[in-house]
Design an enzyme around this catalytic site. Structure first.
Site, PDB file in Angstrom:
ATOM      1  CG  ASP A 285      -2.024   1.000   1.164  1.00 44.06           C
ATOM      2  OD1 ASP A 285      -1.732   2.206   0.975  1.00 44.06           O
ATOM      3  OD2 ASP A 285      -3.195   0.613   1.287  1.00 44.06           O
ATOM      4  CB  ILE A 286       0.939   4.186  -2.275  1.00 43.29           C
ATOM      5  CG1 ILE A 286       2.068   5.056  -2.785  1.00 43.29           C
ATOM      6  CG2 ILE A 286      -0.318   5.000  -2.048  1.00 43.29           C
ATOM      7  CD1 ILE A 286       1.845   5.558  -4.203  1.00 43.29           C
TER       8      ILE A 286
ATOM      9  CD  GLN B 244     -14.762  -0.709  -2.064  1.00 42.53           C
ATOM     10  OE1 GLN B 244     -15.947  -0.916  -1.807  1.00 42.53           O
ATOM     11  NE2 GLN B 244     -14.095  -1.421  -2.952  1.00 42.53           N
TER      12      GLN B 244
ATOM     13  CG  HIS C  97      -8.710  -2.936  -1.695  1.00 37.56           C
ATOM     14  ND1 HIS C  97      -9.676  -2.261  -2.408  1.00 37.56           N
ATOM     15  CD2 HIS C  97      -8.490  -2.193  -0.575  1.00 37.56           C
ATOM     16  CE1 HIS C  97     -10.015  -1.159  -1.755  1.00 37.56           C
ATOM     17  NE2 HIS C  97      -9.321  -1.099  -0.640  1.00 37.56           N
TER      18      HIS C  97
ATOM     19  CG  HIS D 264      -6.543  -2.521   3.717  1.00 36.82           C
ATOM     20  ND1 HIS D 264      -5.828  -1.398   3.361  1.00 36.82           N
ATOM     21  CD2 HIS D 264      -7.797  -2.325   3.248  1.00 36.82           C
ATOM     22  CE1 HIS D 264      -6.622  -0.554   2.703  1.00 36.82           C
ATOM     23  NE2 HIS D 264      -7.827  -1.098   2.624  1.00 36.82           N
TER      24      HIS D 264
HETATM   25  P1  5GP Z   1      -9.663   1.612   0.810  1.00 34.79           P
HETATM   26  O1  5GP Z   1      -9.806   2.877   1.608  1.00 34.79           O
HETATM   27  O2  5GP Z   1     -10.390   1.681  -0.512  1.00 34.79           O
HETATM   28  O3  5GP Z   1     -10.001   0.375   1.607  1.00 34.79           O
HETATM   29  O4  5GP Z   1      -8.118   1.483   0.541  1.00 34.79           O
HETATM   30  C1  5GP Z   1      -7.492   1.924  -0.623  1.00 34.79           C
HETATM   31  C2  5GP Z   1      -6.006   1.840  -0.370  1.00 34.79           C
HETATM   32  O5  5GP Z   1      -5.349   1.937  -1.614  1.00 34.79           O
HETATM   33  C3  5GP Z   1      -5.461   2.945   0.525  1.00 34.79           C
HETATM   34  O6  5GP Z   1      -4.881   2.369   1.689  1.00 34.79           O
HETATM   35  C4  5GP Z   1      -4.438   3.654  -0.355  1.00 34.79           C
HETATM   36  O7  5GP Z   1      -3.275   4.048   0.345  1.00 34.79           O
HETATM   37  C5  5GP Z   1      -4.141   2.620  -1.426  1.00 34.79           C
HETATM   38  N1  5GP Z   1      -3.785   3.180  -2.715  1.00 34.79           N
HETATM   39  C6  5GP Z   1      -4.465   4.119  -3.406  1.00 34.79           C
HETATM   40  N2  5GP Z   1      -3.855   4.379  -4.579  1.00 34.79           N
HETATM   41  C7  5GP Z   1      -2.763   3.575  -4.633  1.00 34.79           C
HETATM   42  C8  5GP Z   1      -1.737   3.389  -5.605  1.00 34.79           C
HETATM   43  O8  5GP Z   1      -1.710   4.031  -6.667  1.00 34.79           O
HETATM   44  N3  5GP Z   1      -0.774   2.483  -5.313  1.00 34.79           N
HETATM   45  C9  5GP Z   1      -0.784   1.761  -4.147  1.00 34.79           C
HETATM   46  N4  5GP Z   1       0.207   0.882  -3.961  1.00 34.79           N
HETATM   47  N5  5GP Z   1      -1.744   1.917  -3.206  1.00 34.79           N
HETATM   48  C10 5GP Z   1      -2.717   2.808  -3.442  1.00 34.79           C
END
Ligand code: 5GP
Ligand code: ZN
Length: 140
Positions: free
Chosen positions: A31-32, A94, A100, A102
């Site tokens: 994760d970035i 989300q 995805h 984590h």
């Molecule tokens: P969500 O909030 O949808 O559960 O998590 C999305 C995750 O994707 C976040 O933790 C965010 O840091 C990660 N993320 C978003 N864009 C990118 C990207 O371009 N590359 C990577 N490696 N992670 C990303």
């Protein structure tokens, strides 16, 4: 493949990612924006938005990847614990609409705390009613 999906673009190679595991069905990459360093995302290669759309076979493949990554975080990074979390829908937090998981390494001193605000049911009857509604829907 969804052209406007960040994770589909990572899968297609258009956006670089720190990949740690790949097979026919899944990709796992760092994760970035890690909650804790080593925080990894495990995604299906098939574009589905939430857990409601994925087949049980593909979900199995994702979960096997999640288990492999969790083990690797313990072995490689010395994680003392691992959190696995997953959001479905914007209201659940989300942000990226490609399913995805984590996988987050945890340490006694990592400084992270979940905002886990436990509440209670008004009565045993209310809890029983919630239980019955959920059970009834699964039989449908
Ligand atoms: P969500 O909030 O949808 O559960 O998590 C999305 C995750 O994707 C976040 O933790 C965010 O840091 C990660 N993320 C978003 N864009 C990118 C990207 O371009 N590359 C990577 N490696 N992670 C990303
Ligand atoms: Zn996608």
């Amino acid at each position: 493949m969804s052209n406007d999906c960040i994770f589909c673009n990572i899968l297609a190679g258009g956006i670089p990612a720190a990949t740690i595991l790949e097979n026919d069905d899944i990709l796992a990459f760092l994760d970035i924006g890690p909650i804790v360093k080593g925080h990894t995302l495990v995604i299906p290669k098939q574009h589905v938005e939430t857990i409601h759309e994925i087949s049980t076979e593909q979900l199995n493949a994702v979960m096997i990847g999640v288990q492999q990554v969790a083990a690797a975080l313990v072995k490689a990074l010395g994680a003392e614990g691992v959190n696995i979390t997953q959001a479905n829908g914007a209201v659940a937090g989300q942000v990226v609409p490609h399913l995805h998981f984590h996988v987050i390494p945890r340490y006694a001193d990592d400084g992270h705390h979940w905002n886990w605000n436990a509440k209670s049911y008004d009565s045993p009857e209310e809890m029983g009613s919630v239980k019955e509604r959920i059970i009834a829907s699964m039989g449908a």
